[in-house]
Design a protein around this motif. Structure first.
Motif, short mmCIF file in Angstrom:
data_model
loop_
_atom_site.label_atom_id
_atom_site.label_comp_id
_atom_site.label_asym_id
_atom_site.label_seq_id
_atom_site.Cartn_x
_atom_site.Cartn_y
_atom_site.Cartn_z
N HIS A 252 0.83 -1.21 0.00
CA HIS A 252 0.00 0.00 0.00
C HIS A 252 0.87 1.26 0.00
O HIS A 252 0.53 2.24 -0.67
N TYR B 80 -10.60 1.08 -3.24
CA TYR B 80 -10.10 -0.28 -3.10
C TYR B 80 -10.58 -0.90 -1.78
O TYR B 80 -10.93 -2.08 -1.74
N THR C 195 -8.61 6.65 -4.62
CA THR C 195 -8.56 5.28 -5.16
C THR C 195 -8.26 4.27 -4.05
O THR C 195 -8.72 3.12 -4.12
N SER C 196 -7.51 4.68 -3.04
CA SER C 196 -7.30 3.79 -1.89
C SER C 196 -8.62 3.51 -1.18
O SER C 196 -8.90 2.38 -0.75
N GLU D 14 -12.68 -4.29 -1.14
CA GLU D 14 -12.39 -5.35 -0.18
C GLU D 14 -13.58 -5.62 0.73
O GLU D 14 -13.83 -6.76 1.12
#
Length: 210
Positions: free
Chosen positions: A108, A149, A145-146, A153
């Motif tokens: 990450h 994501y 964008t993190s 998840e």
């Protein structure tokens, strides 16, 4: 001298295919690796339509290579500490008091560190803005964008069985896993702050480039 895009691509291919030698968890690795393949295809499509430096291309390849390595061991089982002990006689986990496998944090972090220069370069060239607004857009993109994501998840977690979700997400019992992942990606992006934000001290000298 930076390696050419072809050399970086060859490096990526070697790492990717090596990660598939006698896979330990083939189905789960395939799920992780599918994102690597998609990202690599998109990278090359981008290269056909836009200019990207060899250095920025290599940084993205480093991230994808790290992701490929992590995918083989489903992140949580990556034996980085054993590798360090075998090579250097040094335990990173013991030295830092870690009780979990933190290879996912490294990946990450690399996401933010490796993509930020390319985003800044794209924004500054395409929209004719300076590095300061370019960096602000880049770090915002990394953070956004993190977040996306981590939502992905979460969808994995609610869609699969508990064991399959844990195999993919690798939270290792950490309820703050998503928050920490987003934080280290942001820190990785912030590592470029000085080169983007501080003008050259000498008059008439251009600021350092990414």
């Amino acid at each position: 001298m930076m390696p050419s895009k072809k050399i970086s691509t060859l490096f990526m291919a070697v790492v990717f295919f090596a990660s598939w030698i006698r896979p330990i968890w083939p189905a789960e690795q395939a799920l992780h690796s599918s994102l690597t393949v998609v990202a690599f295809v998109l990278l090359w499509r981008y290269c056909k339509n836009h200019r990207i430096s060899d250095a920025n291309f290599l940084l993205i390849i480093v991230f994808l290579a790290a992701h490929s390595i992590a995918a083989r061991w489903l992140y949580s089982n990556t034996p980085y500490d054993k590798w360090l002990q075998s090579a250097l006689g040094f335990s990173l986990n013991q030295s830092l008091g870690w009780t979990r496998n933190n290879f996912d944090r490294l990946v990450h972090f690399l996401y933010g560190f490796c993509f930020t220069p390319a985003i800044v370069a794209h924004v500054t060239s395409r929209f004719a803005v300076g590095k300061k607004p370019g960096f602000a857009i880049a770090i915002s993109a990394i953070m956004l964008t993190s977040l996306w994501y981590e939502w992905f998840e979460w969808l994995i977690a609610v869609s699969l069985s508990a064991s399959d979700a844990e195999a993919y997400n690798g939270q290792q019992g950490d309820m703050w896993d998503a928050h920490k992942d987003m934080l280290v990606a942001t820190i990785g992006s912030l590592m470029w702050l000085r080169s983007c934000w501080h003008p050259a001290r000498t008059s008439g000298t251009p600021a350092s480039t990414l």
